[in-house]
Design a protein around this motif. Structure first.
Motif, PDB file in Angstrom:
ATOM      1  N   PHE A 149       0.571  -1.262   0.067  1.00  0.00           N
ATOM      2  CA  PHE A 149      -0.264  -0.274  -0.449  1.00  0.00           C
ATOM      3  C   PHE A 149       0.865   1.118  -0.240  1.00  0.00           C
ATOM      4  CE2 PHE A 149      -4.415   2.383   1.947  1.00  0.00           C
ATOM      5  CZ  PHE A 149      -4.717   1.811   0.830  1.00  0.00           C
ATOM      6  N   GLU A 150       0.949   2.104  -1.491  1.00  0.00           N
ATOM      7  CA  GLU A 150       2.051   3.103  -0.867  1.00  0.00           C
ATOM      8  C   GLU A 150       1.382   4.828  -1.556  1.00  0.00           C
ATOM      9  OE1 GLU A 150       3.130   1.606  -5.026  1.00  0.00           O
ATOM     10  OE2 GLU A 150       4.184   0.114  -4.323  1.00  0.00           O
ATOM     11  N   GLY A 151       1.858   5.243  -0.754  1.00  0.00           N
ATOM     12  CA  GLY A 151       1.277   6.672  -1.129  1.00  0.00           C
ATOM     13  C   GLY A 151       1.975   7.674   0.051  1.00  0.00           C
ATOM     14  N   ASP A 152       2.012   9.098  -1.098  1.00  0.00           N
ATOM     15  CA  ASP A 152       2.637   9.830  -0.375  1.00  0.00           C
ATOM     16  C   ASP A 152       1.619  10.470   1.088  1.00  0.00           C
ATOM     17  OD1 ASP A 152       3.969  12.468   0.937  1.00  0.00           O
ATOM     18  OD2 ASP A 152       4.176  13.142  -1.453  1.00  0.00           O
ATOM     19  N   GLY A 153       2.064  10.722   2.327  1.00  0.00           N
ATOM     20  CA  GLY A 153       0.979  11.312   3.435  1.00  0.00           C
ATOM     21  C   GLY A 153       0.413  12.920   3.391  1.00  0.00           C
ATOM     22  N   HIS A 154       1.383  13.284   1.927  1.00  0.00           N
ATOM     23  CA  HIS A 154       1.338  14.614   2.022  1.00  0.00           C
ATOM     24  C   HIS A 154      -0.875  14.476   1.638  1.00  0.00           C
ATOM     25  CE1 HIS A 154       4.034  16.257   4.865  1.00  0.00           C
ATOM     26  NE2 HIS A 154       5.039  15.291   3.730  1.00  0.00           N
ATOM     27  N   GLN A 155      -0.122  13.588   0.634  1.00  0.00           N
ATOM     28  CA  GLN A 155      -1.647  13.431  -1.213  1.00  0.00           C
ATOM     29  C   GLN A 155      -2.684  12.312  -0.327  1.00  0.00           C
ATOM     30  OE1 GLN A 155       0.126  12.861  -4.528  1.00  0.00           O
ATOM     31  NE2 GLN A 155       1.249  14.587  -4.985  1.00  0.00           N
ATOM     32  N   SER A 156      -3.438  12.940  -0.897  1.00  0.00           N
ATOM     33  CA  SER A 156      -4.903  11.873  -1.017  1.00  0.00           C
ATOM     34  C   SER A 156      -5.275  10.533  -1.455  1.00  0.00           C
ATOM     35  CB  SER A 156      -5.987  12.550  -0.909  1.00  0.00           C
ATOM     36  OG  SER A 156      -6.790  12.871  -2.084  1.00  0.00           O
ATOM     37  N   TYR A 157      -4.228  10.212  -2.306  1.00  0.00           N
ATOM     38  CA  TYR A 157      -4.260   8.890  -3.542  1.00  0.00           C
ATOM     39  C   TYR A 157      -3.306   8.037  -2.646  1.00  0.00           C
ATOM     40  CZ  TYR A 157      -6.435  12.782  -5.605  1.00  0.00           C
ATOM     41  OH  TYR A 157      -7.192  13.692  -6.174  1.00  0.00           O
ATOM     42  N   GLY A 185       2.108  10.305  -8.472  1.00  0.00           N
ATOM     43  CA  GLY A 185       2.689   9.807  -7.464  1.00  0.00           C
ATOM     44  C   GLY A 185       2.283   8.716  -7.134  1.00  0.00           C
ATOM     45  N   VAL A 186       2.376   7.761  -8.760  1.00  0.00           N
ATOM     46  CA  VAL A 186       2.505   6.955  -9.799  1.00  0.00           C
ATOM     47  C   VAL A 186       4.204   6.326  -9.842  1.00  0.00           C
ATOM     48  CG1 VAL A 186       1.694   5.214 -11.385  1.00  0.00           C
ATOM     49  CG2 VAL A 186       0.326   7.104 -10.182  1.00  0.00           C
ATOM     50  N   ARG A 187       3.993   5.072  -9.233  1.00  0.00           N
ATOM     51  CA  ARG A 187       5.629   4.808  -9.820  1.00  0.00           C
ATOM     52  C   ARG A 187       5.613   3.831 -11.130  1.00  0.00           C
ATOM     53  NH1 ARG A 187       8.124   0.924  -7.923  1.00  0.00           N
ATOM     54  NH2 ARG A 187       6.313   0.326  -5.792  1.00  0.00           N
ATOM     55  N   LEU A 188       6.174   4.342 -12.691  1.00  0.00           N
ATOM     56  CA  LEU A 188       5.932   3.519 -13.559  1.00  0.00           C
ATOM     57  C   LEU A 188       7.311   2.916 -14.066  1.00  0.00           C
ATOM     58  CD1 LEU A 188       5.066   6.067 -16.156  1.00  0.00           C
ATOM     59  CD2 LEU A 188       3.662   4.629 -14.242  1.00  0.00           C
ATOM     60  N   LEU A 189       7.311   1.598 -14.132  1.00  0.00           N
ATOM     61  CA  LEU A 189       8.412   0.310 -14.096  1.00  0.00           C
ATOM     62  C   LEU A 189       8.467  -0.039 -15.021  1.00  0.00           C
ATOM     63  CD1 LEU A 189       7.194  -1.264 -10.149  1.00  0.00           C
ATOM     64  CD2 LEU A 189       9.124   0.821 -11.101  1.00  0.00           C
ATOM     65  N   GLU A 190       7.609  -0.382 -16.170  1.00  0.00           N
ATOM     66  CA  GLU A 190       7.541  -0.908 -17.623  1.00  0.00           C
ATOM     67  C   GLU A 190       8.137   0.167 -17.971  1.00  0.00           C
ATOM     68  OE1 GLU A 190       4.431  -0.796 -19.697  1.00  0.00           O
ATOM     69  OE2 GLU A 190       3.847   0.901 -18.923  1.00  0.00           O
ATOM     70  N   PRO A 191       9.681  -0.174 -19.048  1.00  0.00           N
ATOM     71  CA  PRO A 191       9.849   0.328 -20.294  1.00  0.00           C
ATOM     72  C   PRO A 191       9.295   1.335 -20.938  1.00  0.00           C
ATOM     73  CG  PRO A 191      11.018  -1.411 -20.565  1.00  0.00           C
ATOM     74  CD  PRO A 191       9.992  -1.705 -19.870  1.00  0.00           C
ATOM     75  N   ALA A 192       8.212   0.284 -21.218  1.00  0.00           N
ATOM     76  CA  ALA A 192       7.573   1.470 -22.359  1.00  0.00           C
ATOM     77  C   ALA A 192       7.983   2.609 -22.158  1.00  0.00           C
ATOM     78  CB  ALA A 192       5.898   0.830 -22.122  1.00  0.00           C
ATOM     79  N   VAL A 193       8.191   3.388 -21.389  1.00  0.00           N
ATOM     80  CA  VAL A 193       7.975   4.703 -21.034  1.00  0.00           C
ATOM     81  C   VAL A 193       8.976   5.308 -21.452  1.00  0.00           C
ATOM     82  CG1 VAL A 193       6.289   4.184 -19.352  1.00  0.00           C
ATOM     83  CG2 VAL A 193       8.323   4.824 -18.400  1.00  0.00           C
ATOM     84  N   ASP A 194       9.772   4.615 -21.969  1.00  0.00           N
ATOM     85  CA  ASP A 194      10.818   5.563 -21.726  1.00  0.00           C
ATOM     86  C   ASP A 194      10.979   6.785 -23.006  1.00  0.00           C
ATOM     87  OD1 ASP A 194      12.505   3.659 -20.597  1.00  0.00           O
ATOM     88  OD2 ASP A 194      13.260   2.146 -22.128  1.00  0.00           O
TER      89      ASP A 194
END
Length: 458
Positions: free
Chosen positions: A233-241, A356-365
């Protein structure tokens, strides 16, 4: 029965017969702690008919039953619901909303039978106050405050619920183990007891795990190997998402993503996260802003990538990234300098994924490269264009999977242009979208920074 001493690493769980300054298993220093273990003789056990090996062709392949939690995003990440007899580990930073999510799930699951929520960190009054704030009113949700794993197992045996929640595994302790709660031996033994109980009684159990500063589940790494499913469960404590991500799932895909918004009455599901992440994109378009359709499991997710490239006056340029891999961005910048001729060696570079999303796939290169080039040249990429593609070291733009699914989602959200790899495009029926194909990064930058469709609002 005799007792003997051994030394256990508090990081990886490696056991040694003697103390050493450095663990031979994980290389950590001063992590071996002495513990007493009991040597027990194990008598031979006769095998019954139900314990004999069977042929592969005789294994029942019928679809396992699942309990629907009533929270669509959680069901998506779990692969369709909770499998009876499974052990699910939910990890996350303190205060991120793990207990809130599981209390809401327990309330929904209690509509089909009894659910037991065992807390080792809070009193029953604190849990009841949270339930009142969340508007939870149910007669089948039972609470218990306990840290002794033996007593917790006995409570599970007496009530026999369909689902149980243990919050958290780091507070549970076995009375016969002398180490403190949260240690390697305590966490491992408590998890093993819960796992055996879940499998033998067909009760699904959620266990909450804290996360260390490095972002890993606190305790031994073997904890993640013992359970059936690991959710972060991920997220920034300063954001609501908040983002729920599966990193291990024996009953479903590990690529699915669930997105929530923390509100006053608990966590609310986000049905259309792409529209959420792009809510302010048309008004904030500027050089360095590119939209990419990322594919998280079966769900296309449109996210804005922003880059800022500015001259450096101190001789040592800075490289900072949020939401994308730092090493991948360094590789892309090297390709931009070598294959395209963009001299960024004397510039600071900052890359950020909005929301705040983490993009891990190489398709975003390709999107990262165009965002950097757009900021460096101070030229705008069209507002209604999405970019997708993987970049090779020779500067070629490589194909990606699920291209048509990504572009359909972009078209539904109003995008009318797409920059994609020429290889592997095949035949797509997207009459409302103008698709530009490229083979190299040089072609992509030249095309994207000269396509009309957006005005810079500075």
């Amino acid at each position: 029965m005799g007792k003997k001493s051994s030394f256990l690493c508090q990081e990886c769980g490696h056991r040694s017969v003697m103390w050493m300054g450095r663990c031979p298993g994980c290389g950590s220093w001063n992590t071996l702690v002495e513990e007493l273990t009991t040597a027990k003789g194990r008598p031979a056990k006769a095998l019954g008919d139900d314990m004999l090996p069977i042929k592969l062709s005789q294994v029942d392949l019928a679809q396992e039953n699942r309990y629907v939690t009533g929270i669509g995003e959680l069901d998506r990440v779990l692969g369709g619901g909770v499998v009876p007899g499974s052990l699910i580990l939910v990890g996350g930073d303190p205060g991120i909303g793990k207990s809130t999510l599981l209390l809401q799930a327990a309330s929904s699951l209690s509509s089909g039978g009894s659910v037991l929520y065992i807390t080792g960190e809070e009193s029953l009054k604190q849990v009841a106050m949270r339930a009142k704030r969340l508007g939870i009113k149910t007669e089948n949700l039972f609470l218990a405050s306990e840290t002794d794993i033996e007593t917790a197992i006995q409570q599970l045996t007496n009530l026999s619920p369909r689902v149980a929640v243990i919050d958290s595994i780091q507070t549970m302790m076995h009375p016969e183990i002398s180490s403190a709660p949260g240690s390697v031996s305590q966490v491992r033994e408590s998890t093993a007891r819960l796992m055996n109980f879940a499998k033998n009684h067909g009760i699904a159990i959620f266990i909450v795990g804290h996360v260390t500063k490095e972002g890993a589940i606190a305790g031994p790494r073997v904890l993640e190997h013992m359970v059936d499913t690991v959710l972060y469960f991920e997220g920034d404590g300063h954001q609501s998402y908040r983002i729920l991500r599966a990193v291990k799932n024996r009953f479903g895909s590990t690529n699915e993503l669930g997105i929530f918004e923390m509100q006053g009455r608990g966590l609310k599901e986000i049905a259309n996260p792409s529209a959420l992440f792009l809510e302010r994109h048309p008004l904030s378009s500027a050089p360095g802003s590119v939209v990419v359709p990322s594919l998280e499991g079966t769900r296309p997710l449109l996210v804005e990538i922003q880059a800022l490239v500015c001259p450096n006056s101190f001789g040592v340029p800075r490289r900072m990234t949020t939401g994308v891999d730092h090493n991948r961005v360094a590789l892309i910048m090297a390709v931009l300098e070598k294959r395209v001729g963009l001299k960024m060696g004397g510039h600071d570079a900052y890359v950020n994924v909005v929301g705040g999303v983490r993009l891990l796939e190489p398709a975003v290169d390709l999107a990262v490269a165009l965002a950097l080039a757009s900021s460096y040249r101070e030229k705008l990429v069209a507002d209604d264009m999405v970019v997708i593609g993987e970049i090779g070291l020779t500067g070629e733009v490589r194909p990606v999977t699920g291209l048509e699914r990504r572009l359909k989602e972009a078209q539904n959200l109003g995008f009318r242009k797409a920059l994609v790899p020429q290889t592997g495009i095949g035949k797509m029926t997207l009459p409302k979208m103008n698709i530009f194909t490229v083979n190299t990064l040089y072609e992509a930058i030249d095309l994207a920074l000269n396509v009309k469709g957006g005005a810079y609002r500075g």
